[in-house]
Design an enzyme around this catalytic site. Structure first.
Site, PDB file in Angstrom:
ATOM      1  N   HIS A 156       0.835  -1.220   0.000  1.00 39.04           N
ATOM      2  CA  HIS A 156       0.000   0.000   0.000  1.00 39.04           C
ATOM      3  C   HIS A 156       0.866   1.265   0.000  1.00 39.04           C
ATOM      4  O   HIS A 156       0.446   2.312   0.481  1.00 39.04           O
ATOM      5  CB  HIS A 156      -0.934   0.053   1.211  1.00 39.04           C
ATOM      6  CG  HIS A 156      -1.679  -1.221   1.469  1.00 39.04           C
ATOM      7  ND1 HIS A 156      -2.940  -1.449   0.991  1.00 39.04           N
ATOM      8  CD2 HIS A 156      -1.311  -2.347   2.125  1.00 39.04           C
ATOM      9  CE1 HIS A 156      -3.342  -2.675   1.371  1.00 39.04           C
ATOM     10  NE2 HIS A 156      -2.358  -3.231   2.048  1.00 39.04           N
ATOM     11  N   SER A 277      15.559  21.102 -16.202  1.00 39.56           N
ATOM     12  CA  SER A 277      14.397  21.937 -16.472  1.00 39.56           C
ATOM     13  C   SER A 277      14.867  23.218 -17.143  1.00 39.56           C
ATOM     14  O   SER A 277      15.968  23.704 -16.861  1.00 39.56           O
ATOM     15  CB  SER A 277      13.685  22.252 -15.164  1.00 39.56           C
ATOM     16  OG  SER A 277      12.984  23.470 -15.274  1.00 39.56           O
ATOM     17  N   LYS A 283      16.673  21.201 -11.087  1.00 42.75           N
ATOM     18  CA  LYS A 283      15.955  19.978 -11.430  1.00 42.75           C
ATOM     19  C   LYS A 283      16.802  18.926 -12.140  1.00 42.75           C
ATOM     20  O   LYS A 283      17.637  19.242 -12.969  1.00 42.75           O
ATOM     21  CB  LYS A 283      14.752  20.302 -12.340  1.00 42.75           C
ATOM     22  CG  LYS A 283      13.611  20.998 -11.671  1.00 42.75           C
ATOM     23  CD  LYS A 283      12.929  20.177 -10.576  1.00 42.75           C
ATOM     24  CE  LYS A 283      12.048  19.106 -11.137  1.00 42.75           C
ATOM     25  NZ  LYS A 283      10.809  19.620 -11.696  1.00 42.75           N
ATOM     26  N   GLU A 290       9.827   8.155 -17.013  1.00 45.93           N
ATOM     27  CA  GLU A 290       8.463   8.673 -17.213  1.00 45.93           C
ATOM     28  C   GLU A 290       7.959   8.352 -18.620  1.00 45.93           C
ATOM     29  O   GLU A 290       6.810   7.978 -18.827  1.00 45.93           O
ATOM     30  CB  GLU A 290       8.439  10.187 -16.996  1.00 45.93           C
ATOM     31  CG  GLU A 290       8.656  10.595 -15.561  1.00 45.93           C
ATOM     32  CD  GLU A 290       8.859  12.097 -15.438  1.00 45.93           C
ATOM     33  OE1 GLU A 290       7.863  12.818 -15.329  1.00 45.93           O
ATOM     34  OE2 GLU A 290      10.019  12.544 -15.475  1.00 45.93           O
TER      35      GLU A 290
END
Ligand code: ARG
Length: 465
Positions: A156, A277, A283, A290
């Site tokens: 979970h 970024s 970043k 992804e």
């Protein structure tokens, strides 16, 4: 330009209609397979005496010229000629003259295109199996380095029990092993020849389907001519195997994304697999992971797309079936690319061992150890669970962890608790003790790695290709 099938037509379609119907923009991917299929076909036509040896030699000469030109990217395709089959036939006739028109004797584009796709998938699935194997190798190597690296195991997405990081990585090894087995198994159905089924009904010519099958390296032929030209389930099976494989990659992507976040800090992806970024200088984004997670969606889409194309089609060939190709090509590229990227990402990532281990010491994932400890001493597990639950609550109230509670508190909870509980609470001990078959205990993980190595070597030696 006159159509190769133009005999019964008095008027030609407008260019934009031709364009809509054409598949050459994408089925040119099948150029080599189409030429190989034609070479086998023409060889068989000559040995069956359907065309003369001389004619066959001329045609083959022309086909080989085309093969070379295709390799060098010198072929110029025309939308007017609809697809790869008609383009190549017309180029052949330009090279060898009217005898080129004999190539299509006892053959239809319907068995031809099906043959091309069987050949194409056979070689691409073979490649993909290799790429799966590479990723498995990368996972195995990382796992071997991290048998004793501790991390919190989750259910979970809540800390559950400490585990070996190597064990976690190996879970994906086995998923990929099943993916690979599915792909290998599918080759049995991919590697059969539709050639010679004709348009749908077979042919009046004395062809030898086994000969072309042998020449093309197929293991057998389709038993039924209607089935041979209508079957696309070998593609569906590939898309479905790919979907499951991508689902596995997507789950691992998700974990990499989480683990490389500031919140987890369990791994750092190599610069070569991350991006920055354009606005936020700090970043470092896990873009590749992804993207693979995202591309999983398009592979599912390709599967559902083709299932839907086929579901209402009467036998045999229908033009709808031309829609089988782009999704197949796209899936091959997507799956192969994702596997390659993943192998690189796994072998170059930095595992933040200390950070992970620290996480196992600052949580309650050792609570099960205490419950097991009591039940070892004869206390029913349910009761032990309740006692430890109360101790966890006590810690939460005090703002500490189980290892910080003084023995006194333990004694208050149950007289069977002794000094040795602190050892039991140690996450490394907790992992080590889970020595049941397939468990996270270090010995088990080592054994699993050894077994995996044997399987991998065996698969490599018996490469299906
Ligand atoms: N371009 C066609 C396809 O990909 C080839 C088969 C065409 N057959 C036909 N009868 N129109 O499906």
């Amino acid at each position: 330009m006159k159509k190769l099938w133009g005999g019964r037509f008095t008027k030609s379609a407008e260019e934009w209609v031709d364009e809509f119907g054409a598949s050459i923009s994408f089925d040119q991917e099948l150029v080599q397979e189409d030429l190989e299929g034609s070479i086998a076909h023409v060889t068989m036509l000559a040995s069956a005496g359907i065309i003369s040896k001389d004619e066959a030699a001329k045609i083959k000469g022309g086909l080989n010229v085309l093969k070379q030109k295709a390799e060098q990217g010198e072929l110029q395709y025309s939308v007017k000629l609809e697809d790869i089959h008609l383009n190549l036939e017309s180029m052949l006739t330009e090279i060898v003259g009217p005898v080129g028109g004999k190539l299509h004797t006892a053959r239809s584009r319907n068995d031809q295109v099906a043959t091309d796709m069987h050949l194409y998938l056979r070689s691409e699935v073979g490649q993909i199996i290799q790429f799966v194997q590479e990723l498995q190798k990368a996972l195995l190597e990382k796992a071997e380095e991290h048998v004793e690296t501790l991390m919190p195991g989750y259910t979970h997405l809540q800390r559950a029990q400490p585990i070996s990081f190597g064990h976690h990585l190996m879970a994906y090894f086995w998923m990929l092993q099943r993916d690979k087995e599915r792909l290998i198994e599918s080759l049995k159905r991919i590697n059969i020849s539709p050639l010679g089924a004709g348009a749908l009904a077979g042919t009046t010519f004395p062809i030898d389907r086994m000969q072309t099958a042998d020449l093309l390296g197929f293991d057998g032929i389709y038993e039924n001519s209607l089935d041979a030209v209508s079957d696309r389930d070998f593609i569906l099976e590939f898309l479905s195997n790919s979907s499951i494989l991508m689902m596995h990659l997507s789950r691992l992507s998700e974990e990499f994304i989480l683990w490389s976040s500031q919140e987890f800090q369990f791994i750092e992806l190599d610069d070569s697999f991350a991006t920055g970024s354009s606005i936020m200088p700090q970043k470092k984004n896990p873009d590749m992971a992804e993207l693979i997670r995202g591309k999983t969606g398009r592979v599912y889409g390709n599967l559902v797309g083709l299932l839907t194309v086929l579901k209402g089609l009467p036998l045999a060939y229908n033009k709808d079936m031309q829609e089988d190709k782009e999704g197949m090509f796209d899936t091959v590229k997507t799956v192969a690319g994702s596997l390659k990227i993943f192998a690189g990402m796994v072998s170059t990532m930095k595992v933040k061992k200390q950070q992970m281990e620290k996480a196992t010491r600052t949580d309650f994932s050792n609570a099960t150890e205490l419950a097991d400890y009591l039940s070892d001493k004869g206390i029913p597990f349910r009761e032990a669970h309740e006692i430890v639950g109360k101790l966890v609550l006590l810690c939460v109230e005090k703002g500490c962890y189980l290892g910080d509670l003084p023995l006194e508190e333990y004694k208050n909870a149950h007289f069977q608790f002794n000094e040795d509980i602190y050892e039991v609470l140690d996450p490394a001990n907790a992992v080590q003790r889970r020595n049941s078959a397939g468990g996270t205990g270090f010995k088990q993980v080592e054994a699993a790695i050894e077994k995996a190595k044997t399987i991998l070597n065996h698969n490599e030696e018996h490469a299906v290709l």
